[in-house]
Design an enzyme around this catalytic site. Sequence first.
Site, PDB file in Angstrom:
ATOM      1  N   ALA A  61      10.766  -3.401  -6.736  1.00 51.03           N
ATOM      2  CA  ALA A  61      11.232  -4.455  -7.865  1.00 51.03           C
ATOM      3  C   ALA A  61      12.143  -4.537  -7.381  1.00 51.03           C
ATOM      4  O   ALA A  61      12.902  -4.228  -6.603  1.00 51.03           O
ATOM      5  CB  ALA A  61      11.182  -3.908  -8.863  1.00 51.03           C
ATOM      6  N   GLU A  93      10.016   7.909 -22.778  1.00 45.55           N
ATOM      7  CA  GLU A  93       9.846   8.851 -21.581  1.00 45.55           C
ATOM      8  C   GLU A  93      11.054   9.783 -21.041  1.00 45.55           C
ATOM      9  O   GLU A  93      10.989  11.149 -20.710  1.00 45.55           O
ATOM     10  CB  GLU A  93       9.300   7.814 -20.513  1.00 45.55           C
ATOM     11  N   TYR A  94      12.031   9.348 -21.571  1.00 41.97           N
ATOM     12  CA  TYR A  94      13.626   9.958 -21.045  1.00 41.97           C
ATOM     13  C   TYR A  94      13.846  10.880 -21.454  1.00 41.97           C
ATOM     14  O   TYR A  94      14.164  11.619 -21.758  1.00 41.97           O
ATOM     15  CB  TYR A  94      14.741   8.787 -20.605  1.00 41.97           C
ATOM     16  N   LEU A 114       1.185  -1.430  -0.240  1.00 44.70           N
ATOM     17  CA  LEU A 114       0.161   0.517   0.094  1.00 44.70           C
ATOM     18  C   LEU A 114       0.829   1.202  -0.031  1.00 44.70           C
ATOM     19  O   LEU A 114       0.357   2.080   0.691  1.00 44.70           O
ATOM     20  CB  LEU A 114      -0.696  -0.204   0.808  1.00 44.70           C
ATOM     21  N   HIS A 129       8.941   2.574 -22.522  1.00 47.22           N
ATOM     22  CA  HIS A 129       8.100   3.122 -22.781  1.00 47.22           C
ATOM     23  C   HIS A 129       8.805   4.428 -21.730  1.00 47.22           C
ATOM     24  O   HIS A 129       8.689   5.303 -22.261  1.00 47.22           O
ATOM     25  CB  HIS A 129       6.715   2.841 -20.870  1.00 47.22           C
ATOM     26  N   ASN A 130       9.097   4.690 -21.074  1.00 44.79           N
ATOM     27  CA  ASN A 130       9.800   4.571 -19.681  1.00 44.79           C
ATOM     28  C   ASN A 130      11.186   5.669 -20.625  1.00 44.79           C
ATOM     29  O   ASN A 130      11.765   6.203 -20.314  1.00 44.79           O
ATOM     30  CB  ASN A 130      10.341   3.747 -18.833  1.00 44.79           C
ATOM     31  N   SER A 176       1.810   1.835 -16.093  1.00 49.96           N
ATOM     32  CA  SER A 176       2.388   3.955 -16.174  1.00 49.96           C
ATOM     33  C   SER A 176       1.180   4.928 -15.805  1.00 49.96           C
ATOM     34  O   SER A 176      -0.124   4.545 -16.305  1.00 49.96           O
ATOM     35  CB  SER A 176       2.665   3.790 -17.810  1.00 49.96           C
ATOM     36  N   GLY A 177       1.666   6.116 -15.257  1.00 50.71           N
ATOM     37  CA  GLY A 177       0.259   7.001 -15.471  1.00 50.71           C
ATOM     38  C   GLY A 177       0.620   7.467 -13.836  1.00 50.71           C
ATOM     39  O   GLY A 177       0.270   8.811 -13.875  1.00 50.71           O
ATOM     40  N   LYS A 188      15.756   5.756 -11.298  1.00 52.56           N
ATOM     41  CA  LYS A 188      15.506   4.580 -10.743  1.00 52.56           C
ATOM     42  C   LYS A 188      15.377   3.488 -11.369  1.00 52.56           C
ATOM     43  O   LYS A 188      15.906   2.197 -10.902  1.00 52.56           O
ATOM     44  CB  LYS A 188      14.104   4.533 -10.344  1.00 52.56           C
ATOM     45  N   ASN A 225      -0.360  -4.701   3.659  1.00 48.22           N
ATOM     46  CA  ASN A 225       1.048  -4.239   3.516  1.00 48.22           C
ATOM     47  C   ASN A 225       1.759  -5.319   4.833  1.00 48.22           C
ATOM     48  O   ASN A 225       0.915  -5.652   5.406  1.00 48.22           O
ATOM     49  CB  ASN A 225       0.394  -3.035   3.672  1.00 48.22           C
ATOM     50  N   ARG A 226       2.862  -4.797   4.191  1.00 47.11           N
ATOM     51  CA  ARG A 226       3.896  -5.815   5.814  1.00 47.11           C
ATOM     52  C   ARG A 226       4.220  -4.499   6.756  1.00 47.11           C
ATOM     53  O   ARG A 226       3.190  -5.137   8.004  1.00 47.11           O
ATOM     54  CB  ARG A 226       5.125  -5.841   5.241  1.00 47.11           C
ATOM     55  N   LYS A 274       7.118  -1.942 -20.755  1.00 50.44           N
ATOM     56  CA  LYS A 274       7.096  -0.756 -20.271  1.00 50.44           C
ATOM     57  C   LYS A 274       7.922   0.355 -19.546  1.00 50.44           C
ATOM     58  O   LYS A 274       8.304   1.260 -19.745  1.00 50.44           O
ATOM     59  CB  LYS A 274       7.222  -0.984 -18.174  1.00 50.44           C
TER      60      LYS A 274
HETATM   61  C1  6PG Z   1       5.258   5.544 -15.561  1.00 53.20           C
HETATM   62  C2  6PG Z   1       6.290   6.272 -14.571  1.00 53.20           C
HETATM   63  C3  6PG Z   1       6.899   5.956 -13.698  1.00 53.20           C
HETATM   64  C4  6PG Z   1       7.810   6.675 -12.851  1.00 53.20           C
HETATM   65  C5  6PG Z   1       9.749   6.167 -13.546  1.00 53.20           C
HETATM   66  C6  6PG Z   1      10.038   7.539 -13.852  1.00 53.20           C
HETATM   67  O1  6PG Z   1       4.969   5.171 -16.143  1.00 53.20           O
HETATM   68  O2  6PG Z   1       4.270   5.918 -14.659  1.00 53.20           O
HETATM   69  O3  6PG Z   1       7.513   6.238 -15.460  1.00 53.20           O
HETATM   70  O4  6PG Z   1       6.911   4.529 -13.539  1.00 53.20           O
HETATM   71  O5  6PG Z   1       7.438   7.819 -12.864  1.00 53.20           O
HETATM   72  O6  6PG Z   1       9.556   5.327 -12.303  1.00 53.20           O
HETATM   73  O7  6PG Z   1      11.025   7.092 -13.204  1.00 53.20           O
HETATM   74  P1  6PG Z   1      12.888   7.195 -12.727  1.00 53.20           P
HETATM   75  O8  6PG Z   1      12.258   8.901 -13.732  1.00 53.20           O
HETATM   76  O9  6PG Z   1      13.017   7.824 -11.645  1.00 53.20           O
HETATM   77  O10 6PG Z   1      13.849   6.569 -13.697  1.00 53.20           O
END
Ligand code: 6PG
Length: 481
Positions: A87, A201-202, A20, A197-198, A140-141, A272, A42-43, A194
Site C-alpha cells: 500500500a 481485529e486489533y 507475487l 475490520h482491522n 482479508s484472511g 502496519k 512481478n517487478r 477493511k
Molecule cells: C487480514 C489482516 C491482514 C494483516 C493486517 C494486520 O484481514 O487479513 O488484517 O490485513 O494481517 O495487516 O496487520 P498489523 O497487525 O501488522 O497491523
Amino acid sequence: MSQSESPSATSPAQIGLIGLGTMGRNLALNIAEKGFSIAVYNRTSERTTSFHRDAGELADKIVPALDLGSFVKAIQSPRAIILMVPAGDAVDAQIEALRPLLDAEDLIIDAGNANYHDTNRRAANAEGGNGPRFMGIGVSGGEEGARHGPSIMGGGAQDAWNQVGHILEVISAKYEGEPCAAFLGAAGAGHLVKTVHNGIEYADMQMIAEVYGVMRDGLGMPSAEIGDVFAKLNEGILQSYLIEISAKVAGTNDPETGKPMLDIILDTAGQKGTGRWTAIEALMLGTPASAIEAAVAARNMSARLPERKTGETVFGAAPSQIREAEVSAETIEAALVAGKIICYAQGFDLILEAAKQYGWSMPLPEIARIWRNGCIIRSEMLNDMATALAEDPSRNLMLAPFFAGKLKETHQALRQLVSIAVLNGLPVPALSAALSYFDVMRTARSTANMLQGQRDFFGAHGFARTDKDGTDFHGPWALGN
Ligand code: 6PG
C-alpha cells in the site's frame, strides 16, 4: 472464453495480477484453481518464473509475463488487473506505469490494505482522465484466506463490480454456501470497511491478550492450561478464528527450547497501520471507538519496552496475584462476550457514521455477512450481528434485542474482571475502555453538563438548558472570574 479453457496466444487470460508477494501468489493460485485463466507479473522476473514453475497442475491456467507490455497484451479486453503491491506509493507508481498501456474501459483493482482516502483519490483521478477505471477491494484472511477463500469488500463503480464481481465471489470464502464477497458502493467503501475490520481485529486480539494476562500473571496459570481455556471457549458463543488460534498459540512449545512459545515471544507488538487508521477515522468522524483506540494504544505502549522495564524498577511490579474464585473461566468467557459486542458495536457505528457523512449507502448487514467467513475476525457471532443489523442497520448493535440481552447477562462479569484486574495492577486497557463505553452509553444524564459549564466559564461558548429551548445560554459568571 469459458471458465475451464487454458489461456493461449489466441485465448487471452480472463484477469491479470501484479505483485507475487505472499498475498498475490496465493490469490493468483486461488483464481487459477477456480478455473479462471490469469496473467501474472512481478517487478522481479525470477519470482514470476519460479511462481509459474512451482504452480504444478495450475500452471496451464497461468500466463507468466516478464514485462508489463506483454502482461497487458496477455489479458482479454476490457482488462481487469488486480494490484497486490504494498500500500502507498507503490500503488501510485504501478498505476502510472500501467496507464499508458491500458484502454479507457480497462479496470485496475487495488486489493492491498490501502487507506480509503487514497482509494477515493485514485478513483477520482481515474474518472477525471481517459481511464483506465479504478476500484479498491479489501481482502482479508491472510495467506490461507488468499489461497482458499478470503473475505472480499468491494468499493467502486457498479459497472466495475459487474465486470469482476463473479470472479471475486467464486474465489471468496463461503458461509453456508453464500459468498463472503460483496459490493459495498462508493470507491473508498471497500477499503474503509477493511480498515474498520482491522480496527476490530486489533480490539478483539487485545481483549484476548488481556484475559491471557489475567490468567498468566493474576492466576499464575501455565501457557498450556491457558491454551485449554481458550480451546474450551472456542466451543461456545465465542467460537471464532481468533480464539481458535489463541488456543493454538498458547498450547504450542518452542521446538528449539521446549518452552512454551508464548514464553519466548518478545512482548512488543508490531502494526502496519490499519488499526491506527481506524482510530484516526473514529476521531475525525467524531465517533466513539474507544475500545479500538485503546487496542491501538496498547500496541504502541507494548513497543515501549525499555520504558516499561524502567517503570517496573521505579514503581515495583504490580501485586497481581488473584484468587481463582475471583475470576473463573465463566467470568472470563462472559467478560469477553461483553467486550466483543461492545467493540463490534463501535466498529459498525463508525462505518454507519462514515456512510452518513459521505452520503454513501453502506449495507451494514451485508458487511457482517461477508465477515462470517474467510476473514481474520470471522466468528459465529457475526451471523447474529448480520441478523441484528438487518432488523435495523442504524441502531447501535448494543441495543439490538439479542445483543442487549447478552450484555445484560455479561456486563457484570466484565465489571468483575476489570475491577479485579485494576485492583491488582493487571493492565486491561481495551476491556476497561469497553466497560466505560457501556457505562456511558447506559447513562441518560451524563457529566458533560460540567464540561459545558467550564467551556462557558472560560470561553463564553454557550450551552443548552434542560428547561428551555435554544442552545446559546450563558452562566452568571463574569468572564474569567
Ligand atoms: C487480514 C489482516 C491482514 C494483516 C493486517 C494486520 O484481514 O487479513 O488484517 O490485513 O494481517 O495487516 O496487520 P498489523 O497487525 O501488522 O497491523
